[in-house]
Design a protein around this motif. Structure first.
Motif, PDB file in Angstrom:
ATOM      1  N   GLU A  65     -22.761  20.468 -17.470  1.00 20.21           N
ATOM      2  CA  GLU A  65     -21.487  20.540 -18.201  1.00 20.21           C
ATOM      3  C   GLU A  65     -21.059  19.206 -18.825  1.00 20.21           C
ATOM      4  O   GLU A  65     -19.916  19.055 -19.251  1.00 20.21           O
ATOM      5  N   LYS A  66     -21.954  18.236 -18.887  1.00 22.68           N
ATOM      6  CA  LYS A  66     -21.668  16.959 -19.536  1.00 22.68           C
ATOM      7  C   LYS A  66     -22.416  16.907 -20.856  1.00 22.68           C
ATOM      8  O   LYS A  66     -23.594  17.256 -20.925  1.00 22.68           O
ATOM      9  N   GLU A  67     -21.724  16.434 -21.894  1.00 23.12           N
ATOM     10  CA  GLU A  67     -22.354  16.347 -23.206  1.00 23.12           C
ATOM     11  C   GLU A  67     -23.332  15.179 -23.252  1.00 23.12           C
ATOM     12  O   GLU A  67     -23.056  14.095 -22.750  1.00 23.12           O
ATOM     13  N   LEU A  68     -24.489  15.424 -23.863  1.00 24.27           N
ATOM     14  CA  LEU A  68     -25.545  14.429 -23.966  1.00 24.27           C
ATOM     15  C   LEU A  68     -25.619  13.875 -25.383  1.00 24.27           C
ATOM     16  O   LEU A  68     -25.119  14.488 -26.323  1.00 24.27           O
ATOM     17  N   ASN A  69     -26.285  12.750 -25.529  1.00 28.96           N
ATOM     18  CA  ASN A  69     -26.477  12.145 -26.848  1.00 28.96           C
ATOM     19  C   ASN A  69     -27.681  12.788 -27.534  1.00 28.96           C
ATOM     20  O   ASN A  69     -28.806  12.629 -27.077  1.00 28.96           O
ATOM     21  N   ALA A  70     -27.402  13.487 -28.615  1.00 28.38           N
ATOM     22  CA  ALA A  70     -28.466  14.128 -29.386  1.00 28.38           C
ATOM     23  C   ALA A  70     -28.932  13.183 -30.484  1.00 28.38           C
ATOM     24  O   ALA A  70     -28.286  12.176 -30.779  1.00 28.38           O
TER      25      ALA A  70
END
Length: 185
Positions: A65-70
């Motif tokens: 549920e944590k946003e990652l660096n794309a």
């Protein structure tokens, strides 16, 4: 594009303000996640993409549920159909287990796809299965016979050298005896 569904529009008439509000959407299909490369030995790159939806989407990668660096996230709109295409890449370390979610938000709607990565673990291998071609096994299979061969060659060389030395000593001894005999007679 492949998916050219016409937008669904809902109309709401506001009596007080005497104007019309229009909300249009076209559902994005479930995104596809594909392996798109291995930038380095322990890093894998995956790509998430989908097309044919409306309104403009926002793509995010999530883990726990944590946003990652794309990387390389692109959004484009077809000038004729006005439908959108979105894609994004994500690099991750293959030495750890992962469960990534590619989440597409468009308007009040969302669509997602999950990508699970499991590392290979020794305990998952049945006890009766022998992993034969490891570097250590190859070294043992090749190294031990080579070492034994070298030892045998060294032993043979030592024996031959010793034999030749003894033979020379005998010849020298015989020559000395012959010389002595010839000098006596």
């Amino acid at each position: 594009m492949g998916h050219t569904q016409p937008p669904k529009c809902s109309y709401i008439k506001l009596l007080f303000l005497a104007h019309l509000v229009c909300s249009c959407s076209a559902d994005f299909p479930k995104p596809s996640i594909t392996v798109s490369g291995t930038p380095s030995s322990n890093i894998r790159r995956i790509t998430c993409s989908t097309s044919g939806g409306f309104p403009e989407p926002y793509l995010s990668w999530l883990e726990n549920e944590k946003e990652l660096n794309a990387i390389n996230t692109t959004v484009s709109q077809d000038p004729e159909t006005k439908l959108y295409t979105v894609s994004s890449e994500l690099d991750f370390n293959m030495t750890n287990n992962h469960s990534f979610v590619c989440l597409i938000k468009y308007g009040d709607l969302t669509v997602s796809q999950t990508y699970d990565w499991q590392t290979f673990k020794q305990e998952h291998v049945p006890d009766n299965l022998v992993l034969f071609w490891t570097p250590t096994t190859i070294l043992l299979i090749i190294g031990i016979p080579v070492i034994i061969t070298i030892i045998i060659v060294v032993i043979i060389c030592c024996l031959v050298y010793r034999f030749v030395l003894r033979r020379r000593e005998r010849r020298n001894q015989e020559d000395l005896e012959m010389e002595w005999m010839s000098s006596v007679f």
